[in-house]
Design an enzyme around this catalytic site. Structure first.
Site, PDB file in Angstrom:
ATOM      1  N   PHE A  81       0.822  -1.217   0.000  1.00 36.84           N
ATOM      2  CA  PHE A  81       0.000   0.000   0.000  1.00 36.84           C
ATOM      3  C   PHE A  81       0.857   1.269   0.000  1.00 36.84           C
ATOM      4  O   PHE A  81       0.421   2.309   0.489  1.00 36.84           O
ATOM      5  CB  PHE A  81      -0.961   0.047   1.202  1.00 36.84           C
ATOM      6  CG  PHE A  81      -1.685  -1.244   1.471  1.00 36.84           C
ATOM      7  CD1 PHE A  81      -2.385  -1.886   0.463  1.00 36.84           C
ATOM      8  CD2 PHE A  81      -1.670  -1.819   2.731  1.00 36.84           C
ATOM      9  CE1 PHE A  81      -3.060  -3.079   0.711  1.00 36.84           C
ATOM     10  CE2 PHE A  81      -2.344  -3.010   2.990  1.00 36.84           C
ATOM     11  CZ  PHE A  81      -3.042  -3.636   1.971  1.00 36.84           C
ATOM     12  N   HIS A  82       2.053   1.197  -0.572  1.00 41.75           N
ATOM     13  CA  HIS A  82       2.971   2.347  -0.563  1.00 41.75           C
ATOM     14  C   HIS A  82       3.172   2.867  -1.986  1.00 41.75           C
ATOM     15  O   HIS A  82       4.286   2.907  -2.508  1.00 41.75           O
ATOM     16  CB  HIS A  82       4.311   1.940   0.058  1.00 41.75           C
ATOM     17  CG  HIS A  82       4.203   1.502   1.469  1.00 41.75           C
ATOM     18  ND1 HIS A  82       5.195   0.782   2.125  1.00 41.75           N
ATOM     19  CD2 HIS A  82       3.214   1.665   2.395  1.00 41.75           C
ATOM     20  CE1 HIS A  82       4.816   0.537   3.365  1.00 41.75           C
ATOM     21  NE2 HIS A  82       3.615   1.053   3.550  1.00 41.75           N
ATOM     22  N   TYR A  83       2.089   3.297  -2.612  1.00 43.79           N
ATOM     23  CA  TYR A  83       2.105   3.727  -4.006  1.00 43.79           C
ATOM     24  C   TYR A  83       2.802   5.091  -4.118  1.00 43.79           C
ATOM     25  O   TYR A  83       2.489   6.008  -3.357  1.00 43.79           O
ATOM     26  CB  TYR A  83       0.691   3.843  -4.566  1.00 43.79           C
ATOM     27  CG  TYR A  83      -0.321   2.919  -3.913  1.00 43.79           C
ATOM     28  CD1 TYR A  83      -0.131   1.532  -3.890  1.00 43.79           C
ATOM     29  CD2 TYR A  83      -1.474   3.427  -3.318  1.00 43.79           C
ATOM     30  CE1 TYR A  83      -1.057   0.688  -3.288  1.00 43.79           C
ATOM     31  CE2 TYR A  83      -2.406   2.589  -2.713  1.00 43.79           C
ATOM     32  CZ  TYR A  83      -2.185   1.226  -2.700  1.00 43.79           C
ATOM     33  OH  TYR A  83      -3.103   0.393  -2.096  1.00 43.79           O
TER      34      TYR A  83
END
Length: 543
Positions: free
Chosen positions: A473-475
């Site tokens: 979830f680290h876009y």
């Protein structure tokens, strides 16, 4: 609906962590009329206040972008998965796992080498301190004067202590480590973005205070569909609210803070991007920037799963309704301790998979729960995971519009595990995790169940990672800082080739961070607001 003025000085699109800070800081000058537009609702869910509540809100369709989903990932056996990203005031900072780590000094050296001049560790440290209200006090590294509370994890357990001590012994590193020092090698309990055991999001801190000012207007459920231009100058935005299509102008600047998945779509829909892509969808080219939507980065998460006889896991402590109720009563009664006070992970390690490295390149997480069949639910046995991210993966993907319709899902592809280096680093990390678990005290009866009794050959591990890995979830990176022809913004975060338009969010990151990226997003927002104000006042706002 309430009719707004047709013109503001600044328009900020996106009311997440970055946009909330930018709008709040700009409104500190009473001469600035600031409009903040957020596509989602207000942050009113009680689950966004309780730290562990993120597990109940992270996939709630009311608070995330429902159409964010990967295309089939070739390196993950063609799997596709949902990409939760906050769609509410406070954005992903109102629903995330709360782990607060700044990354390493080497990360910022990599930023500068990639063209982000003026974004080295010493340059950005004042802006990390600016948002921070840290339990560590006022020091060269930390501050108590900012809006975002930072605490050490409030739930300490014998099982987590055993992990920390064992990891330190196996890795040959310490346990007395400040993970936010820039040199975070070692093991310990994580810092989390909470204050007195309550989530400390921008929606409930800096923006809540700023909304008392008459010169800041916050409009929710206002979906920005396009940046408008007069020639090559951004003049404002078009947005949809309550069935109406409305336009508002910005006398000074328009700022995009809609996140690394939405910001490139919005640029492309507005005529900024690859000319071939825009023409394919009938969009008039305002200015060609081939890098828009490219360079998509993320941390792919892999790990091992273990059972344990310890009762210090979520499975044992909150796995049934009675336990959930008792812990809830304890939390709400004001004690603010116990398992409900932690985020996605309790403790962990920063480590080097190669001793020749200057800084750690892997972040290892001790997660005190064993997942069930859904992935974020709880199995019926007590267990834990040792999960990990490679710090700065080389795999790159893209975000590209599939239609001129702003509501149409984009093609989002990460190309996870496409880099052989990424594969090798994670395989080394998996072996290290196995060694740590095997060395934990016998009293905890630690038994591995995934991937299970393998030889841990490269073939076995890579196959397991391809079928089990998921997004961290680290876009980031889809409108990256730089000076080369594929860079989207300059080091002042101005969109190259046009006027009056900046990007201030995770899109601008030229290199991924060694760690959870939310602290970096907060820093980018503080520094972005400072750059905007300096352009107008000639003074250093952070001084």
């Amino acid at each position: 609906m309430t009719h707004l003025p047709r013109q503001f000085d600044y328009i900020v699109a996106g009311g997440g962590s970055a946009g909330s800070i930018v709008a709040s800081r700009l409104s500190e000058n009473p001469k600035n009329q600031v409009l903040l537009l957020e596509a989602g609702p207000e942050d009113r869910s009680p689950w966004s206040r309780i730290p562990l509540g993120f597990g109940l809100i992270l996939f709630n369709d009311k608070y995330i972008w429902q159409d964010y989903k990967t295309s089939a990932e070739p390196g993950l056996q063609g799997r596709s998965f949902q990409l939760p990203a906050g769609k509410l005031v406070g954005g992903s900072g109102a629903i995330n796992g709360l782990i607060h780590v700044r990354g390493t000094k080497d990360d910022y050296r990599a930023w500068v080498a990639a063209g982000a001049e003026g974004w080295g560790w010493d340059d950005v440290l004042p802006f990390h301190k600016k948002y921070e209200n840290s339990y560590r006090g006022d020091t060269d590294l930390h501050s108590t004067k900012g809006p975002i509370g930072i605490e050490k994890a409030r739930w300490k357990t014998p099982l987590a202590d055993a992990y920390i001590d064992t990891a330190a012994r196996v890795l040959g590193t310490g346990t007395d480590v400040n993970f936010n020092s820039g040199s975070p090698e070692g093991s310990g309990y994580w810092d989390v973005a909470t204050h007195n055991g309550v989530r400390s999001s921008t929606s409930q801190t800096i923006l809540k205070d700023a909304r008392k000012r008459s010169n800041l207007t916050v409009l929710t459920e206002a979906f920005v569909t396009k940046v408008n231009f007069v020639g090559k100058r951004a003049s404002g935005v078009t947005y949809r609210k309550d069935g109406e299509v409305l336009t508002v102008t910005a006398a000074k600047e328009t700022i995009l803070s809609t996140g690394a998945l939405r910001t490139p779509q919005l640029l492309q829909l507005s005529g900024i991007g690859s000319a071939d892509l825009l023409k394919e969808h009938g969009i008039e080219v305002v200015h060609e920037l081939k890098g828009v939507g490219e360079h998509l980065m993320d941390h792919i998460q892999v790990g091992r799963v273990f059972t344990t006889s310890s009762e210090d896991t979520f499975n044992a402590r909150v796995g049934d309704k009675i336990s959930q109720g008792l812990n809830g009563i304890k939390y709400l009664a004001g004690n603010r301790s116990g398992p409900l006070t932690i985020g996605a992970s309790l403790a962990g390690s920063y480590l080097k998979t190669d001793n020749e490295l200057e800084e750690p390149n892997l972040q290892l997480h001790f997660l005190p729960f064993m997942p069930g069949e859904k992935g974020w639910d709880l199995a019926d046995k007590s267990g834990f995971r040792l999960a990990m991210y490679e710090g700065r993966p080389q795999s790159r993907g893209h975000v590209r519009i599939t239609s001129a319709d702003p509501t149409a899902p984009a093609d989002i592809t990460f190309n996870h595990l496409s880099s052989e280096k990424d594969q090798q680093v994670l395989m080394k990390g998996m072996r290290i995790a196995k060694d740590i678990a095997a060395a934990m005290p016998a009293e905890f009866d630690v038994q591995e169940i995934e991937p299970g009794p393998l030889e841990d050959s490269d073939e076995d591990l890579l196959d397991y990672m391809r079928k089990s890995a998921n997004t961290g979830f680290h876009y980031a990176g889809t409108a990256r800082i730089g000076t080369d022809e594929l860079a989207v913004v300059d080091p002042q975060l101005r969109v190259r080739g046009v006027e009056g338009l900046r990007v201030v969010d995770a899109s601008v990151m030229p290199v991924e961070m060694t760690g959870n990226i939310h602290p970096t997003v907060l820093m980018i927002a503080e520094r972005g607001a400072d750059l905007i104000q300096r352009d107008r006042t000639g003074a250093l706002a952070a001084a």
